[in-house]
Every structure is written in structure tokens, then in C-alpha cells.
Design a protein around this motif. Structure first.
Motif, mmCIF file in Angstrom:
data_model
loop_
_atom_site.group_PDB
_atom_site.id
_atom_site.type_symbol
_atom_site.label_atom_id
_atom_site.label_comp_id
_atom_site.label_asym_id
_atom_site.label_seq_id
_atom_site.Cartn_x
_atom_site.Cartn_y
_atom_site.Cartn_z
ATOM 1 N N LEU A 4 -14.697 19.694 -7.806
ATOM 2 C CA LEU A 4 -13.286 19.513 -7.519
ATOM 3 C C LEU A 4 -12.909 18.060 -7.333
ATOM 4 O O LEU A 4 -11.743 17.701 -7.452
ATOM 5 C CB LEU A 4 -12.904 20.292 -6.258
ATOM 6 N N ASP A 5 -13.867 17.233 -7.022
ATOM 7 C CA ASP A 5 -13.580 15.838 -6.714
ATOM 8 C C ASP A 5 -13.614 14.911 -7.924
ATOM 9 O O ASP A 5 -13.376 13.719 -7.786
ATOM 10 C CB ASP A 5 -14.571 15.329 -5.663
ATOM 11 N N ILE A 6 -13.900 15.451 -9.096
ATOM 12 C CA ILE A 6 -13.949 14.615 -10.293
ATOM 13 C C ILE A 6 -12.750 14.971 -11.160
ATOM 14 O O ILE A 6 -12.716 15.997 -11.823
ATOM 15 C CB ILE A 6 -15.270 14.809 -11.064
ATOM 16 N N GLU A 7 -11.753 14.105 -11.112
ATOM 17 C CA GLU A 7 -10.511 14.337 -11.836
ATOM 18 C C GLU A 7 -10.277 13.214 -12.841
ATOM 19 O O GLU A 7 -10.746 12.093 -12.657
ATOM 20 C CB GLU A 7 -9.326 14.383 -10.873
ATOM 21 N N ALA A 8 -9.512 13.552 -13.866
ATOM 22 C CA ALA A 8 -9.127 12.563 -14.860
ATOM 23 C C ALA A 8 -7.891 13.069 -15.585
ATOM 24 O O ALA A 8 -7.507 14.234 -15.446
ATOM 25 C CB ALA A 8 -10.259 12.334 -15.865
ATOM 26 N N GLU A 9 -7.289 12.197 -16.361
ATOM 27 C CA GLU A 9 -6.179 12.618 -17.206
ATOM 28 C C GLU A 9 -6.765 13.388 -18.383
ATOM 29 O O GLU A 9 -7.801 13.005 -18.943
ATOM 30 C CB GLU A 9 -5.407 11.406 -17.727
ATOM 31 N N LEU A 10 -6.116 14.474 -18.741
ATOM 32 C CA LEU A 10 -6.530 15.267 -19.893
ATOM 33 C C LEU A 10 -5.383 15.275 -20.883
ATOM 34 O O LEU A 10 -4.244 15.592 -20.521
ATOM 35 C CB LEU A 10 -6.879 16.696 -19.477
ATOM 36 N N SER A 11 -5.673 14.897 -22.125
ATOM 37 C CA SER A 11 -4.661 14.883 -23.185
ATOM 38 C C SER A 11 -5.151 15.718 -24.349
ATOM 39 O O SER A 11 -6.347 15.746 -24.639
ATOM 40 C CB SER A 11 -4.410 13.457 -23.673
ATOM 41 N N ILE A 12 -4.208 16.373 -24.996
ATOM 42 C CA ILE A 12 -4.512 17.119 -26.216
ATOM 43 C C ILE A 12 -3.826 16.388 -27.357
ATOM 44 O O ILE A 12 -2.632 16.100 -27.303
ATOM 45 C CB ILE A 12 -4.021 18.577 -26.112
ATOM 46 N N ARG A 17 -1.697 12.160 -32.640
ATOM 47 C CA ARG A 17 -0.747 11.858 -31.565
ATOM 48 C C ARG A 17 -0.967 12.807 -30.390
ATOM 49 O O ARG A 17 -1.328 13.969 -30.564
ATOM 50 C CB ARG A 17 0.696 11.920 -32.044
ATOM 51 N N ALA A 18 -0.728 12.289 -29.191
ATOM 52 C CA ALA A 18 -0.864 13.100 -27.982
ATOM 53 C C ALA A 18 0.314 14.059 -27.921
ATOM 54 O O ALA A 18 1.469 13.641 -28.006
ATOM 55 C CB ALA A 18 -0.905 12.224 -26.744
ATOM 56 N N VAL A 19 0.016 15.352 -27.789
ATOM 57 C CA VAL A 19 1.082 16.346 -27.725
ATOM 58 C C VAL A 19 1.199 16.972 -26.340
ATOM 59 O O VAL A 19 2.169 17.647 -26.035
ATOM 60 C CB VAL A 19 0.889 17.449 -28.790
ATOM 61 N N TRP A 20 0.207 16.755 -25.491
ATOM 62 C CA TRP A 20 0.217 17.273 -24.127
ATOM 63 C C TRP A 20 -0.694 16.397 -23.289
ATOM 64 O O TRP A 20 -1.764 16.000 -23.731
ATOM 65 C CB TRP A 20 -0.278 18.717 -24.109
ATOM 66 N N SER A 21 -0.257 16.086 -22.074
ATOM 67 C CA SER A 21 -1.060 15.265 -21.190
ATOM 68 C C SER A 21 -0.750 15.642 -19.754
ATOM 69 O O SER A 21 0.407 15.917 -19.415
ATOM 70 C CB SER A 21 -0.762 13.784 -21.423
ATOM 71 N N GLU A 22 -1.781 15.672 -18.941
ATOM 72 C CA GLU A 22 -1.621 15.974 -17.521
ATOM 73 C C GLU A 22 -2.598 15.098 -16.747
ATOM 74 O O GLU A 22 -3.759 14.970 -17.124
ATOM 75 C CB GLU A 22 -1.898 17.456 -17.258
ATOM 76 N N GLU A 23 -2.122 14.521 -15.666
ATOM 77 C CA GLU A 23 -2.973 13.693 -14.821
ATOM 78 C C GLU A 23 -3.670 14.558 -13.786
ATOM 79 O O GLU A 23 -3.204 15.641 -13.448
ATOM 80 C CB GLU A 23 -2.137 12.621 -14.120
ATOM 81 N N GLN A 24 -4.761 14.090 -13.301
ATOM 82 C CA GLN A 24 -5.518 14.708 -12.211
ATOM 83 C C GLN A 24 -5.958 16.139 -12.506
ATOM 84 O O GLN A 24 -5.772 17.043 -11.700
ATOM 85 C CB GLN A 24 -4.737 14.633 -10.903
ATOM 86 N N ASP A 97 -17.086 18.231 -23.417
ATOM 87 C CA ASP A 97 -18.225 18.298 -22.497
ATOM 88 C C ASP A 97 -19.017 16.986 -22.506
ATOM 89 O O ASP A 97 -19.348 16.452 -21.449
ATOM 90 C CB ASP A 97 -19.131 19.472 -22.888
ATOM 91 N N ARG A 98 -19.303 16.461 -23.695
ATOM 92 C CA ARG A 98 -20.044 15.194 -23.795
ATOM 93 C C ARG A 98 -19.273 14.058 -23.118
ATOM 94 O O ARG A 98 -19.851 13.235 -22.411
ATOM 95 C CB ARG A 98 -20.321 14.843 -25.256
ATOM 96 N N THR A 99 -17.962 14.029 -23.331
ATOM 97 C CA THR A 99 -17.130 12.988 -22.729
ATOM 98 C C THR A 99 -17.152 13.079 -21.206
ATOM 99 O O THR A 99 -17.268 12.059 -20.512
ATOM 100 C CB THR A 99 -15.686 13.093 -23.260
ATOM 101 N N VAL A 100 -17.038 14.299 -20.683
ATOM 102 C CA VAL A 100 -17.086 14.484 -19.227
ATOM 103 C C VAL A 100 -18.450 14.056 -18.695
ATOM 104 O O VAL A 100 -18.544 13.349 -17.692
ATOM 105 C CB VAL A 100 -16.770 15.946 -18.835
#
Length: 117
Positions: A4-12, A17-24, A97-100
Motif C-alpha cells: 500500500l505504501d508504494i504509489e506512482a502515477e499510472l497512465s494508459i 498519447r496518454a488517454v487516462w492518467s491517475e496519480e497515487q 510488472d517489470r516497470t514496477v
């Protein structure tokens, strides 16, 4: 819990082009649950929804639309990615998964707590 303590921005991204993005987004927890989903005997037959203590239910959803697998979120209910085949979806989940894992390792944490997808 460490997940739960490892957060990042996730974009699709689609077509460059980025079509969806959410922080944390709890990305380690998402990687963990996606890996378990891929290991499930029902993988490829049942939808995925992130079940997290930190994120809203349905923040990340992966569904089979009949035309292919799509990713969406309750935060943007009108948005769904373009349908892709199961093989393409699995490849993208493994890339995530590799990126995380790389990010977790860069933080000095052993990513072994995330099962292999």
C-alpha cells in the motif's frame, strides 16, 4: 502493509498519447493482484477489478468486451481502451510488472513480494 505504501502515477497510452492518467495508484499492489489474476485457473475467462484497501473499488478494471480485453476505471466510466487480444493484454501486464519491479528495486526494496505474472 508495504504494497500500500508504494504509489506512482499510472497512465494508459494508446497510439502514442496518454488517454487516462491517475496519480497515487498503489502500483505494487496492482502488480501483485494482476500477477495473481494471471496465475488463476480462470485467467483469460474472468474480468479483473483492483480490490484495494487504498484505492476505490473499480479504480482499475480489465474486462472482456466480446471484441477483446479493455481497461477502464470507475473514475472515468465513459472511457475504455481499444479492445486487444489476450496475448497483447498479458504482454502489457508483464511490461507493467517489470516497470514496477525496477521502480521498487530502485527504492532499495526487494520486489520478491510481488509474484511473477
Amino acid at each position: 502493509m508495504l504494497l500500500l505504501d508504494i504509489e506512482a502515477e499510472l497512465s494508459i497510452w494508446e497510439q502514442g498519447r496518454a488517454v487516462w492518467s491517475e496519480e497515487q495508484i498503489p502500483v505494487a499492489e496492482l502488480a501483485y493482484h494482476l500477477a495473481l489474476w494471471l496465475q488463476s485457473p480462470d485467467a483469460g475467462h474472468e474480468d479483473f477489478e483492483l480490490d484495494s484497501m487504498q484505492a476505490e473499488e473499480g479504480m482499475i478494471r480489465v474486462v472482456n468486451s466480446g471484441q477483446g480485453w479493455q481497461i477502464g476505471s470507475i473514475l472515468t466510466p465513459a472511457f475504455w481502451t481499444t479492445p486487444v487480444s489476450w496475448d497483447v493484454l498479458v504482454s502489457e501486464i508483464k511490461h507493467f510488472d517489470r516497470t514496477v519491479r525496477e521502480g521498487v528495486t530502485a527504492m532499495g526494496i526487494d520486489p520478491a513480494f510481488i509474484p511473477e505474472p
